[in-house]
Design an enzyme around this catalytic site. Sequence first.
Site, PDB file in Angstrom:
ATOM      1  N   SER A 221       0.829  -1.203   0.000  1.00 40.47           N
ATOM      2  CA  SER A 221       0.000   0.000   0.000  1.00 40.47           C
ATOM      3  C   SER A 221       0.872   1.265   0.000  1.00 40.47           C
ATOM      4  O   SER A 221       1.772   1.391  -0.823  1.00 40.47           O
ATOM      5  CB  SER A 221      -0.966  -0.052   1.189  1.00 40.47           C
ATOM      6  OG  SER A 221      -1.997   0.879   1.049  1.00 40.47           O
ATOM      7  N   ASP A 315      -8.307  -5.275  -6.351  1.00 37.32           N
ATOM      8  CA  ASP A 315      -7.955  -4.182  -5.447  1.00 37.32           C
ATOM      9  C   ASP A 315      -8.917  -3.019  -5.675  1.00 37.32           C
ATOM     10  O   ASP A 315      -8.977  -2.453  -6.764  1.00 37.32           O
ATOM     11  CB  ASP A 315      -6.511  -3.748  -5.724  1.00 37.32           C
ATOM     12  CG  ASP A 315      -6.000  -2.680  -4.767  1.00 37.32           C
ATOM     13  OD1 ASP A 315      -6.804  -2.144  -3.977  1.00 37.32           O
ATOM     14  OD2 ASP A 315      -4.789  -2.380  -4.820  1.00 37.32           O
ATOM     15  N   HIS A 349      -6.816  -5.737  -1.935  1.00 36.44           N
ATOM     16  CA  HIS A 349      -5.694  -4.859  -1.605  1.00 36.44           C
ATOM     17  C   HIS A 349      -4.822  -5.414  -0.482  1.00 36.44           C
ATOM     18  O   HIS A 349      -3.599  -5.359  -0.559  1.00 36.44           O
ATOM     19  CB  HIS A 349      -6.235  -3.485  -1.200  1.00 36.44           C
ATOM     20  CG  HIS A 349      -5.174  -2.446  -0.989  1.00 36.44           C
ATOM     21  ND1 HIS A 349      -4.477  -1.873  -2.031  1.00 36.44           N
ATOM     22  CD2 HIS A 349      -4.693  -1.880   0.153  1.00 36.44           C
ATOM     23  CE1 HIS A 349      -3.612  -0.996  -1.546  1.00 36.44           C
ATOM     24  NE2 HIS A 349      -3.722  -0.976  -0.231  1.00 36.44           N
TER      25      HIS A 349
END
Length: 406
Positions: A221, A315, A349
């Site tokens: 991330s 994601d 994600h």
Amino acid sequence: MLQLTATPASALADEPVHIQVTGLPPLQTVTLMASVKDEKGNLYQSRAFYRASKAGELDLKQAPALGGHYVGVHPMGLFWSLKPEKAFERLSKKDVMNSPFWITLDLYDSVYLQKSGEVQPRVQRVQIREGRVRGALFLPPGKGPFPGLIDLFGGIGGLVEYRASLLAAHGFAVLALAYFAYADLPKQLQEVDLEYFEEAANLLLAHPKVQKPGIGVISVSKGAEIGLAMACYLKEVAATVCINGCNAIFEFPLRYRDLLITPIPSFPERMEFNIMGALCLRHYKGNPRDELNQHSVLPIEKAQGPILFIIGEDDECFNSREYAEQALDQLRRHGRSSGRLLLYPGAGHLLEPPYWPLCYASWSRGLFCPLLWGGDPAGHAAAQEHAWGEIQKFFRQHLVQSRSTL
């Protein structure tokens, strides 16, 4: 006599567990359930329906689930399909040394306790508070030297240790590095000072049990954006794993010595909400391909070592596939072949170590509503299991000296 067993009874979080039942009536349909409480007392549960064999036995390595939270043959399905009782909670682990998760397996009136998430006793945890650097260093048993890694998470902030502790159990010296919202670090991230991460890299390399001359970075991330910047600018970084990250600077400026990279603008009007009321940020950020944004794109062609991009196709937080493909295009334009992409359909994600349950949406620091992460439970679980092995192979290939016994 009815008997429910799980082998081994105590396991690392990334270690598969063999679940079996004996003594059932022939062809009996049964419900298996798993439950665990996190460190805040929040409950997570899963269930699946199975049919016993003619011999009255059930082996999750062979028997397909007929329904429940998943279907088909999934030996660890009861673990990765755990769902929070309270909406938008995310299963996490802070104390990785002293308080393992106890997962309860239920079948009718039979109950079995399975201990998971425990660090091998010989793994050493060292609190790091040197200079500006704050974190925790996990060392495998033995004299070493071991390949060194820095582990970076994203907007969750604080100090996240569970991935680092697991990698240490597999022979890596890993520094779980905090960079905001921890101890005396800034409460909020307002600027990324790359010299802080350079200081952390040099600290890790200076440790007598860490192998020279370079380290690896594993990042996810926002952490993957920083990890990619480290690969571009820091000579200490020899190999980098970027999980669902960006190829440019977003949200906060990045500073390194005399260099200042300003972020690409974001567009609040592009934010969307799903039917659950969770916020989707997939299209929120500006496009690094736009001519006006080129000043914010990281010079990936300057990276000295290889880069592995791990991307979940589902994601819903970042347009991570597009960012990774842009980065690979940039490498090719400069005659470089040091990038590799692993693309996982059904993965969201928050890709974690194996058997960790999917977090589809959860509350996130500083937001007024839950954040949508995306992913399909079965696809996400398959991605986590495969990616975990690929991550370790990647670092062993590019960091481990030939004399190492890893």
